[in-house]
Design a protein around this motif. Structure first.
Motif, PDB file in Angstrom:
ATOM      1  N   TYR A  13       0.810  -1.220   0.000  1.00  0.00           N
ATOM      2  CA  TYR A  13       0.000   0.000   0.000  1.00  0.00           C
ATOM      3  C   TYR A  13       0.846   1.275   0.000  1.00  0.00           C
ATOM      4  CZ  TYR A  13      -3.907  -3.113   0.846  1.00  0.00           C
ATOM      5  OH  TYR A  13      -4.841  -4.113   0.722  1.00  0.00           O
TER       6      TYR A  13
ATOM      7  N   ASP B 123      -7.203  -7.003 -12.470  1.00  0.00           N
ATOM      8  CA  ASP B 123      -7.909  -5.758 -12.152  1.00  0.00           C
ATOM      9  C   ASP B 123      -9.116  -5.572 -13.057  1.00  0.00           C
ATOM     10  OD1 ASP B 123      -8.425  -3.467 -10.811  1.00  0.00           O
ATOM     11  OD2 ASP B 123      -6.592  -2.419 -11.384  1.00  0.00           O
TER      12      ASP B 123
ATOM     13  N   ASN C 245      -9.515  -7.015  -6.796  1.00  0.00           N
ATOM     14  CA  ASN C 245      -8.534  -6.063  -6.263  1.00  0.00           C
ATOM     15  C   ASN C 245      -7.170  -6.745  -6.136  1.00  0.00           C
ATOM     16  OD1 ASN C 245      -6.953  -4.391  -4.461  1.00  0.00           O
ATOM     17  ND2 ASN C 245      -8.852  -3.308  -3.986  1.00  0.00           N
TER      18      ASN C 245
ATOM     19  N   THR D 262      -5.469  -6.409  -2.681  1.00  0.00           N
ATOM     20  CA  THR D 262      -6.052  -7.284  -1.659  1.00  0.00           C
ATOM     21  C   THR D 262      -5.552  -8.711  -1.804  1.00  0.00           C
ATOM     22  OG1 THR D 262      -8.062  -5.921  -1.525  1.00  0.00           O
ATOM     23  CG2 THR D 262      -8.206  -8.183  -0.714  1.00  0.00           C
TER      24      THR D 262
ATOM     25  N   LYS E 191      -2.338   1.005 -10.091  1.00  0.00           N
ATOM     26  CA  LYS E 191      -3.567   0.951 -10.885  1.00  0.00           C
ATOM     27  C   LYS E 191      -3.677   2.200 -11.733  1.00  0.00           C
ATOM     28  CE  LYS E 191      -8.554   0.254 -10.500  1.00  0.00           C
ATOM     29  NZ  LYS E 191      -9.670  -0.031  -9.573  1.00  0.00           N
TER      30      LYS E 191
END
Length: 304
Positions: free
Chosen positions: A80, A179, A184, A187, A302
């Motif tokens: 993240y 994606d 996700n 995730t 992304k």
């Protein structure tokens, strides 16, 4: 020889726990380079939980929680926050060494004699353990070794025969496609890292309360990195991980055996202790090709 092969299976158990977890995580593109720290934290938490509660079951549960938390920290920073996986892993490993040493002293002080627990005992399986040759080797083991007999084939089936396995492999090969499918990627990667933490915690606790019955800050001694190497040498496949684990387990079993009989007359004990690590270097250098996941070690960004 039977005792040596039986010890090979036992010593390979924690390595296979770690290697399979690493295979699954790396298939999504995540190199869990914090595996050494996860092993060590699992060993520490397993011993503390088992010693204070008097229950090895609670010890292993504590190890799973500890491994989960370390993996969660590593996953949050790398997935993240998009930080470098290798650098983050090294930092986490160093942090865990200091944290385990500090917390051990906070809880137990500086004991005059080493604190110990009774490690896992072997559980002979009726009838099967009586089979000549095979029985004493495979069916006179502890509960974690029996668990790996099921975990290894299940992990292979999950990776290559289920839609979940396809998603995991795609996250490391073509995350954009995952994606687009509405899944996700972050995730998926984070969950596999957490799974690696659970498995690594159990693997680490194996050394402290499953085998030795005590804890020291150098108890893992690079075995997390060996599990990491087995993933590479096994070409990111559970089948290869099993083969690699048997080879390294045999090397470690020989080292333990030679130390027990006293081998200094021929070679220093340190030669046999170093055997698994020498094997890691030799096999890595001699390997000609690797089936590396395309996005291994690459953070997923992304597109808008």
């Amino acid at each position: 020889m039977i005792n040596l092969l039986s010890r090979t299976i036992m010593m390979g158990t924690p390595l296979l726990f770690g290697a399979i977890a690493e295979v699954i995580a790396e298939r999504t593109g995540m190199m869990v380079t914090a595996i050494e720290g996860i092993f060590l934290m699992g060993a520490w938490a397993g011993f503390v939980g088992g010693y204070l509660s008097g229950s090895l079951t609670l010890g292993f549960l504590s190890a799973m929680v500890a491994g989960f938390l370390v993996a969660g920290l590593y996953g949050w920073i790398t997935i993240y926050l998009k930080q470098h996986q290798v650098v983050t892993g090294v930092a986490v490993n160093i942090l865990v060494v200091g944290l385990c040493s500090f917390l051990y002293r906070v809880i137990f002080g500086v004991p005059i004699t080493p604190l110990t627990v009774n490690p896992l005992t072997t559980i002979p399986i009726p009838l099967l353990s009586d089979i000549p040759l095979i029985g004493p080797i495979f069916f006179n083991q502890n509960i974690l070794t029996y668990a790996i007999y099921f975990l290894a084939p299940l992990s292979y089936y999950m990776l290559y025969k289920t839609s979940l396995g396809l998603t995991i492999r795609s996250a490391g090969e073509n995350p954009e496609a995952v994606d687009v499918a509405g899944i996700n990627v972050l995730t998926v990667r984070f969950l596999t890292v957490l799974f690696a933490g659970l498995m690594g915690g159990v693997a680490g606790a194996f050394y402290s309360i499953g085998f030795l019955g005590m804890f020291t800050t150098n108890i893992i001694g690079g075995r997390g990195w060996i599990a990491f190497a087995i993933c590479f040498l096994g070409n990111w496949n559970p089948k290869g991980a099993v083969i690699g684990t048997l080879a390294f387990g045999f090397a470690e079993a020989i080292a333990v055996y030679m130390q027990s009989i006293g081998s200094n007359a021929l070679f220093p004990n340190e030669v046999f202790i170093a055997m698994p690590y020498i094997m890691t270097i030799v096999l890595t250098v001699s390997r000609k090709s690797f089936n590396v996941p395309a996005k291994l070690g690459v953070s997923y960004l992304k597109e808008n």
